[in-house]
Design a protein around this motif. Structure first.
Motif, PDB file in Angstrom:
ATOM      1  N   GLN B   2       0.826  -1.190   0.000  1.00 14.75           N
ATOM      2  CA  GLN B   2       0.000   0.000   0.000  1.00 14.75           C
ATOM      3  C   GLN B   2       0.869   1.252   0.000  1.00 14.75           C
ATOM      4  O   GLN B   2       1.951   1.269   0.569  1.00 14.75           O
ATOM      5  N   TYR B  25      -4.706   7.015  -1.567  1.00 13.22           N
ATOM      6  CA  TYR B  25      -4.008   5.790  -1.198  1.00 13.22           C
ATOM      7  C   TYR B  25      -4.224   4.747  -2.281  1.00 13.22           C
ATOM      8  O   TYR B  25      -5.157   4.849  -3.086  1.00 13.22           O
ATOM      9  N   THR B  27      -4.541   0.641  -2.800  1.00 10.60           N
ATOM     10  CA  THR B  27      -4.701  -0.653  -2.149  1.00 10.60           C
ATOM     11  C   THR B  27      -5.566  -1.556  -3.005  1.00 10.60           C
ATOM     12  O   THR B  27      -6.404  -1.073  -3.782  1.00 10.60           O
ATOM     13  N   GLU B  29      -7.105  -4.026  -1.215  1.00 12.45           N
ATOM     14  CA  GLU B  29      -7.956  -4.579  -0.172  1.00 12.45           C
ATOM     15  C   GLU B  29      -9.312  -3.882  -0.161  1.00 12.45           C
ATOM     16  O   GLU B  29      -9.433  -2.740  -0.596  1.00 12.45           O
ATOM     17  N   TYR B  32     -10.361  -1.933   5.332  1.00  9.61           N
ATOM     18  CA  TYR B  32      -9.185  -1.246   5.861  1.00  9.61           C
ATOM     19  C   TYR B  32      -9.636  -0.079   6.721  1.00  9.61           C
ATOM     20  O   TYR B  32     -10.846   0.208   6.844  1.00  9.61           O
ATOM     21  N   TYR B  94      -2.859   4.626   6.652  1.00 11.54           N
ATOM     22  CA  TYR B  94      -3.696   3.511   6.194  1.00 11.54           C
ATOM     23  C   TYR B  94      -3.321   2.254   6.968  1.00 11.54           C
ATOM     24  O   TYR B  94      -2.137   1.995   7.226  1.00 11.54           O
ATOM     25  N   GLY B  96      -4.442  -1.883   6.655  1.00 11.27           N
ATOM     26  CA  GLY B  96      -5.255  -2.939   6.077  1.00 11.27           C
ATOM     27  C   GLY B  96      -5.894  -3.788   7.156  1.00 11.27           C
ATOM     28  O   GLY B  96      -5.347  -3.916   8.259  1.00 11.27           O
TER      29      GLY B  96
END
Lengths: 115, 115
Positions: B2, B25, B27, B29, B32, B94, B96
C-alpha cells in the motif's frame, strides 16, 4: 492516560558509534513500535514488538536492531551509526483496549544527528 | 504494497476559515482503516479522526471531518473554523484489515494558520 517516554529529545553522535534510543511506557501494553520520520517521506516503520523478547521487522530495518527485555521498555539500536541515519525517531504503542482500529500513542520523538 | 500520498507539502489558511487537506491511497484490499494524525511543534503525534472503510458515513469530530471516497481511494480532511492551535504537520495513514498493527503513513502536510 497512556504515557510514552523517549529518554532523549536531541542526540548528536559520531559516525560509527553504537547508539541506543530508549522508549518506556507506563502501562502493560504489548505492542510497541519504532518509526523514523523524514521530510516528505512521512513515518516509516523500522521494527515493532508484540511482547517481551518478540520482534518483527518493519519496512526499513536495515542498519537497526531492537531489544525488548521487559514489557515496559523497547530499545532501538544503531550498531554503527551512519550519516544517513540522521532523522527523527518516534516510539509508539498500541494500547490494549480490544479495538482493532485503536490509534497509536506516540512519544515526543528523538532527533538524532550523526556527524 | 500500500502507498499513501499527500500531494500538498504545505498549506495555509486564515484563522476562522476552512481548509481541506488531501490524501489518496493505493490498495487492493476492500477492508481497511484510515486515520489522520496531527503533529504540532511539540512533536506529540495525536489522532485527529479515523474512518472504517466499510462505513459509508463520513467521520466527524467537532471541527474536523473527512470526505471518504472509497472508489476514488481518497480520504481528505476538512478543518472548519481554523484556529491557531491547528497549525501542525498532518499525516494521513492507512491500515489494512489483515495488516496486524502495520500502519502506512503519507509524507505529511504542513498546515500554517494565519491570524
Amino acid at each position: 492516560d497512556v504515557k510514552v517516554t523517549q529518554s532523549s529529545r536531541y542526540l548528536v553522535k559520531r559516525t560509527g558509534e553504537k547508539v541506543f534510543l530508549e522508549c518506556v511506557q507506563d502501562m502493560d501494553h504489548e505492542n510497541m513500535f519504532w518509526y523514523r520520520q523524514d521530510p516528505g517521506l512521512g513515518l516509516r516503520l523500522i521494527y515493532f514488538s508484540y511482547d517481551v523478547k518478540m520482534k518483527e521487522k518493519g519496512d526499513i530495518p536495515e542498519g537497526y536492531s531492537v531489544s525488548r527485555e521487559k514489557k515496559e521498555r523497547f530499545s532501538l539500536i544503531l550498531e554503527s551509526a551512519s550519516t544517513n541515519q540522521t532523522s527523527m525517531y518516534l516510539c509508539a504503542i498500541k494500547p490494549r483496549d480490544g479495538s482493532y482500529n485503536s490509534p497509536l500513542h506516540f512519544g515526543n520523538g528523538t532527533r538524532l544527528t550523526v556527524t | 504494497a500500500q502507498t499513501v500520498t499527500q500531494s500538498q507539502p504545505e498549506m495555509s489558511v486564515q484563522e476562522a476559515e476552512t481548509v481541506t487537506l488531501s490524501c489518496t491511497y493505493d490498495t487492493s484490499e476492500s477492508d481497511y482503516y484510515l486515520f489522520w494524525y496531527k503533529q504540532p511543534p511539540s512533536r506529540q503525534m495525536i489522532l485527529v479522526i479515523r474512518q472504517e472503510a466499510y462505513k459509508q458515513q463520513n467521520a466527524t469530530e467537532n471541527r474536523f471531518s473527512v470526505n471518504f471516497q472509497k472508489a476514488a481511494k481518497s480520504f481528505s480532511l476538512k478543518i472548519s473554523d481554523s484556529q491557531l492551535g491547528d497549525a501542525a504537520m498532518y499525516f494521513c495513514a492507512y491500515k489494512g484489515y489483515n495488516a496486524g498493527n502495520m500502519l502506512t503513513f503519507g509524507g505529511g502536510t504542513r498546515l500554517m494558520v494565519k491570524p
